[in-house]
Design an enzyme around this catalytic site. Structure first.
Site, mmCIF file in Angstrom:
data_model
loop_
_atom_site.group_PDB
_atom_site.id
_atom_site.type_symbol
_atom_site.label_atom_id
_atom_site.label_comp_id
_atom_site.label_asym_id
_atom_site.label_seq_id
_atom_site.Cartn_x
_atom_site.Cartn_y
_atom_site.Cartn_z
ATOM 1 N N ARG A 143 -40.739 7.052 30.155
ATOM 2 C CA ARG A 143 -40.760 5.638 29.360
ATOM 3 C C ARG A 143 -41.817 4.985 30.099
ATOM 4 O O ARG A 143 -42.682 4.217 29.382
ATOM 5 C CB ARG A 143 -39.654 4.803 29.695
ATOM 6 N N HIS B 13 -7.575 -1.297 20.911
ATOM 7 C CA HIS B 13 -6.569 -0.493 21.035
ATOM 8 C C HIS B 13 -6.384 0.638 19.813
ATOM 9 O O HIS B 13 -6.132 1.515 20.106
ATOM 10 C CB HIS B 13 -5.351 -1.386 20.667
ATOM 11 N N GLY C 294 2.252 -0.523 12.630
ATOM 12 C CA GLY C 294 2.392 -0.231 11.293
ATOM 13 C C GLY C 294 3.797 -0.649 10.731
ATOM 14 O O GLY C 294 4.466 -1.779 11.252
ATOM 15 N N ALA D 19 -7.733 -7.862 5.084
ATOM 16 C CA ALA D 19 -8.894 -8.493 5.629
ATOM 17 C C ALA D 19 -10.003 -8.942 5.090
ATOM 18 O O ALA D 19 -10.336 -8.040 4.086
ATOM 19 C CB ALA D 19 -8.994 -7.455 6.954
ATOM 20 N N ARG E 249 -14.105 12.353 12.498
ATOM 21 C CA ARG E 249 -13.279 12.278 11.163
ATOM 22 C C ARG E 249 -14.489 12.366 10.159
ATOM 23 O O ARG E 249 -14.380 12.632 8.971
ATOM 24 C CB ARG E 249 -12.775 10.559 11.250
ATOM 25 N N ARG F 146 0.285 -14.298 -3.387
ATOM 26 C CA ARG F 146 -0.364 -14.733 -4.658
ATOM 27 C C ARG F 146 0.380 -14.484 -5.884
ATOM 28 O O ARG F 146 0.548 -15.372 -6.607
ATOM 29 C CB ARG F 146 -1.730 -14.108 -4.705
ATOM 30 N N SER F 147 1.083 -13.413 -5.710
ATOM 31 C CA SER F 147 1.646 -12.896 -7.102
ATOM 32 C C SER F 147 3.185 -12.986 -6.640
ATOM 33 O O SER F 147 3.620 -12.715 -5.731
ATOM 34 C CB SER F 147 1.154 -11.650 -7.715
ATOM 35 N N GLY G 68 1.313 -13.451 1.859
ATOM 36 C CA GLY G 68 1.039 -12.114 1.909
ATOM 37 C C GLY G 68 2.087 -11.117 2.293
ATOM 38 O O GLY G 68 2.516 -10.790 3.489
ATOM 39 N N LYS H 251 -7.244 -5.724 19.839
ATOM 40 C CA LYS H 251 -6.382 -5.077 18.966
ATOM 41 C C LYS H 251 -7.555 -3.752 18.211
ATOM 42 O O LYS H 251 -7.017 -2.915 18.108
ATOM 43 C CB LYS H 251 -5.758 -5.884 17.775
ATOM 44 N N MET I 244 3.152 -4.923 5.282
ATOM 45 C CA MET I 244 3.272 -5.681 6.735
ATOM 46 C C MET I 244 3.848 -7.077 6.591
ATOM 47 O O MET I 244 4.618 -7.191 7.515
ATOM 48 C CB MET I 244 2.040 -5.974 7.175
HETATM 49 P P1 NBP Z 1 -2.934 -5.061 2.336
HETATM 50 O O1 NBP Z 1 -4.024 -5.159 3.231
HETATM 51 O O2 NBP Z 1 -2.857 -4.215 1.374
HETATM 52 O O3 NBP Z 1 -2.834 -6.553 1.294
HETATM 53 C C1 NBP Z 1 -2.279 -7.024 0.482
HETATM 54 C C2 NBP Z 1 -1.873 -8.365 0.346
HETATM 55 O O4 NBP Z 1 -3.165 -9.215 0.174
HETATM 56 C C3 NBP Z 1 -0.991 -8.819 -0.989
HETATM 57 O O5 NBP Z 1 0.029 -9.538 -0.507
HETATM 58 C C4 NBP Z 1 -1.883 -9.343 -1.790
HETATM 59 O O6 NBP Z 1 -1.475 -10.108 -2.897
HETATM 60 C C5 NBP Z 1 -2.759 -10.072 -0.857
HETATM 61 N N1 NBP Z 1 -4.095 -10.717 -1.359
HETATM 62 C C6 NBP Z 1 -5.183 -9.968 -1.533
HETATM 63 BR BR1 NBP Z 1 -5.494 -8.148 -1.822
HETATM 64 N N2 NBP Z 1 -6.146 -10.611 -2.029
HETATM 65 C C7 NBP Z 1 -5.888 -11.839 -1.985
HETATM 66 C C8 NBP Z 1 -6.382 -13.186 -2.175
HETATM 67 N N3 NBP Z 1 -7.636 -13.180 -2.564
HETATM 68 N N4 NBP Z 1 -5.639 -14.280 -2.069
HETATM 69 C C9 NBP Z 1 -4.386 -14.017 -1.565
HETATM 70 N N5 NBP Z 1 -3.779 -12.973 -1.267
HETATM 71 C C10 NBP Z 1 -4.482 -11.797 -1.456
HETATM 72 O O7 NBP Z 1 -1.321 -5.364 2.856
HETATM 73 P P2 NBP Z 1 -0.732 -4.775 4.241
HETATM 74 O O8 NBP Z 1 -0.937 -3.415 4.219
HETATM 75 O O9 NBP Z 1 0.632 -5.229 4.185
HETATM 76 O O10 NBP Z 1 -1.667 -5.422 5.498
HETATM 77 C C11 NBP Z 1 -1.858 -6.720 5.721
HETATM 78 C C12 NBP Z 1 -2.587 -7.015 6.776
HETATM 79 O O11 NBP Z 1 -2.102 -6.322 7.900
HETATM 80 C C13 NBP Z 1 -4.053 -6.580 6.432
HETATM 81 O O12 NBP Z 1 -5.086 -7.367 7.134
HETATM 82 C C14 NBP Z 1 -3.879 -5.039 7.210
HETATM 83 O O13 NBP Z 1 -5.276 -4.711 7.701
HETATM 84 C C15 NBP Z 1 -3.051 -5.433 8.554
HETATM 85 N N6 NBP Z 1 -2.539 -4.342 9.003
HETATM 86 C C16 NBP Z 1 -1.783 -3.476 8.233
HETATM 87 C C17 NBP Z 1 -1.295 -2.271 9.066
HETATM 88 C C18 NBP Z 1 -0.634 -1.143 8.362
HETATM 89 O O14 NBP Z 1 0.198 -0.421 8.803
HETATM 90 N N7 NBP Z 1 -0.617 -1.316 6.978
HETATM 91 C C19 NBP Z 1 -1.042 -2.466 10.508
HETATM 92 C C20 NBP Z 1 -1.400 -3.455 11.296
HETATM 93 C C21 NBP Z 1 -2.187 -4.463 10.493
HETATM 94 P P3 NBP Z 1 -0.941 -9.651 -4.208
HETATM 95 O O15 NBP Z 1 0.324 -9.093 -3.934
HETATM 96 O O16 NBP Z 1 -0.783 -11.013 -4.977
HETATM 97 O O17 NBP Z 1 -1.994 -8.656 -4.638
#
Ligand code: NBP
Length: 483
Positions: free
Chosen positions: A453, A193, A138, A84, A295, A41-42, A17, A190, A21
């Site tokens: 009540r 948090h 982040g 997630a 919000r 995945r890709s 992934g 988390k 992040m």
């Molecule tokens: P995203 O939450 O946008 O997820 C994108 C990634 O998930 C890509 O690598 C994508 O692969 C992969 N993916 C998906 Br979508 N469906 C899939 C599947 N069925 N099988 C395999 N891979 C799959 O990425 P992110 O923003 O980097 O966050 C990653 C995690 O960290 C999330 O759970 C997020 O909630 C958490 N998080 C994010 C932050 C933040 O600030 N962004 C902070 C803390 C935690 P692809 O490239 O092939 O589409």
């Protein structure tokens, strides 16, 4: 450097992934001298990372899950950083099929803690260790040092801890990473948090709004106030970035950027999860709940448009003494923040008891001091409070915070009452103050609730003077009977 995958199992950890992040954590790991197997995945994302940042350290490029798992030293450690929910389950399934007993799967995404409990139990059956790790900070934190909250089996932390601690933020030489507790506790912590983060942001937003609408300050002037506050007790990442956001100018119009941003806040769901869990646990997290609802209200654009022009009933003019009111807002912000954290820590204590996790609040305050979004000077005080008394009934009762609120209380009341008289919404300031007043009240109207009540549902009540449950025969002669 890209290591040829034909060289055998070389990598200390794998990351699958590689969106923002995952790629930043992979780079952070590589920069700390760990050899990292990469998978996405890709394949395009893997290649983009290697092309742009291959020089950050040693990476093993892989395309298939089998190749990826094969590149890892045993016990294998794989960090999942995908979206997630269902994608996480899909990736876990693929990995589990290719891994062996004793290997460790870490989910660093923002999973719902109950999903983590389910996944940990299922993988344990298959001999695999599953670690749900909350990661905060982040993109920037992921690259330069996040706060990491790993749950899961204690023995998996022995193989994993040093690696995670090496990439976490460090404060006074202490890594912002520790084993939180069993199964879903890391993701639970988390989640809370993030709930606290919602409350903190809402409180800062209300302070900003008071400067704008009560004192008529522009964004630059408000930025100055926040900059100054950031050198005192309120010093924190969120106060610091607030000043930066307020200072930012819009390139198109030359106005303050904040004045051209639509005032409808979005949410990804962790705040909502916190409140839902708090409702289930019966913990009043009023500050977090107000922040989530604020919000939602801001996003009700049609309703808000229709309501513009409703009676305001403004009963006051702007505060005459701007300096005093500024200090009042600072004090109100601090006191309300204490309440938000107190409520969050109450929820953590309740979760710990409900799921039998034995969580240590002082450890959490320690690992939130750096790397994460709610990092703040204030967390040192929370750590001290829980170090001194791990069984504190409420953070508000710790001597330091008790005194801080005593100092703030008049200001806090002035801010809430002035805002009310001026018709300026302060849901989080007001609800935090009401929570504080309710907590310290010798007697609450709940006695009347119990009477009602009993009247309509024969639900019984307890008496202040005699042990036992009682019922009044409301539709009979209104005498009291013991239930
Ligand atoms: P995203 O939450 O946008 O997820 C994108 C990634 O998930 C890509 O690598 C994508 O692969 C992969 N993916 C998906 Br979508 N469906 C899939 C599947 N069925 N099988 C395999 N891979 C799959 O990425 P992110 O923003 O980097 O966050 C990653 C995690 O960290 C999330 O759970 C997020 O909630 C958490 N998080 C994010 C932050 C933040 O600030 N962004 C902070 C803390 C935690 P692809 O490239 O092939 O589409």
């Amino acid at each position: 450097m890209t290591i040829d995958n034909t060289e055998g199992a070389r990598a200390q950890i794998g990351v699958t992934g590689l969106a923002v992040m995952g790629s930043n954590i992979a780079r952070n790991l590589a920069r700390h001298g760990h050899t990292v197997a990469l998978h996405n995945r890709s394949v395009a994302k893997t290649d983009a990372l290697l092309a742009d940042y291959g020089k950050d350290g040693d990476f093993v490029r892989t395309e298939t899950i089998e190749e990826f798992v094969g590149a890892l030293q045993k016990p294998r450690r794989v960090l999942i950083m995908v979206k997630a929910g269902d994608p996480t389950d899909a990736v876990i399934e693929e990995l589990a099929a290719a891994m062996e007993s004793g290997d460790i799967i870490i989910d660093g995404g923002n999973a719902l803690f109950t999903d983590t409990i389910r996944r940990e139990a299922a993988l344990r059956e298959r001999g695999l260790h599953f670690v749900g790790a909350g990661i905060s900070g982040g993109e920037e934190g992921a690259l330069n040092g996040p706060s990491i909250m790993p749950g899961g089996p204690k023995e998996s932390y022995e193989a994993l801890g040093p690696l995670l601690e090496s990439i976490a933020a460090q404060v006074d030489g202490t890594p912002c990473c520790t084993h939180i507790g069993p199964d879903g506790s890391g993701h639970f912590v988390k989640m809370v948090h993030n709930g606290i983060e919602y409350a903190d942001m809402q409180l800062i937003g209300e302070a900003y709004n008071l400067f704008r609408d009560a004192l008529g300050y522009d964004a630059d002037k408000i930025a100055e106030v926040f900059t100054e506050w950031n050198s005192g007790d309120l010093e924190s990442y969120l106060v610091e970035i607030t000043a930066q956001v307020l200072k930012q100018k819009d390139a198109k119009t030359g106005k303050a950027l904040v004045d051209v941003i639509v005032d409808a806040a979005e949410q990804k769901g962790t705040g909502r999860w916190t409140v839902k869990s708090a409702l289930d646990l019966g913990v009043p997290v009023t500050g977090i709940a107000e922040a989530v609802f604020a919000r939602a209200l801001s996003g009700s654009r049609e309703q808000r448009k229709a309501a513009v022009g409703l009676a305001s009933g403004r009963l006051a003019d702007k505060p005459a003494d701007a300096a005093q009111f500024t200090e009042d807002i600072r004090q109100a912000l601090y006191a309300s923040k204490v309440v938000a954290y107190a409520q969050g820590f109450d929820q953590i204590a309740a979760g710990s008891a409900e799921y039998d996790w034995d969580l240590h609040p002082a450890d959490l305050a320690t690992i939130w001091r750096g790397g994460c979004i709610i990092r703040a000077r204030f967390l040192n005080r929370i750590k001290d409070a829980y170090d001194e008394n791990p069984k504190l009934p409420s953070l508000i009762l710790a001597p330091y915070f008790r005194e801080a609120i005593e100092t703030a209380i008049d200001s806090w009341r002035r801010v809430v009452s002035t805002a009310t008289l001026l018709g300026i919404p302060v849901p989080a300031f007001a609800s935090s103050l009401s929570y504080y007043d309710a907590l310290r009240a010798e007697r609450l109207p709940a006695a009347l609730t119990q009477g009602q009540r009993d009247f309509f549902g024969a639900h019984t009540y307890e008496r202040v003077d005699v042990e036992g449950k009682f019922h009044t025969l409301w539709s009979g002669d209104r005498s009291e009977v013991q239930a």
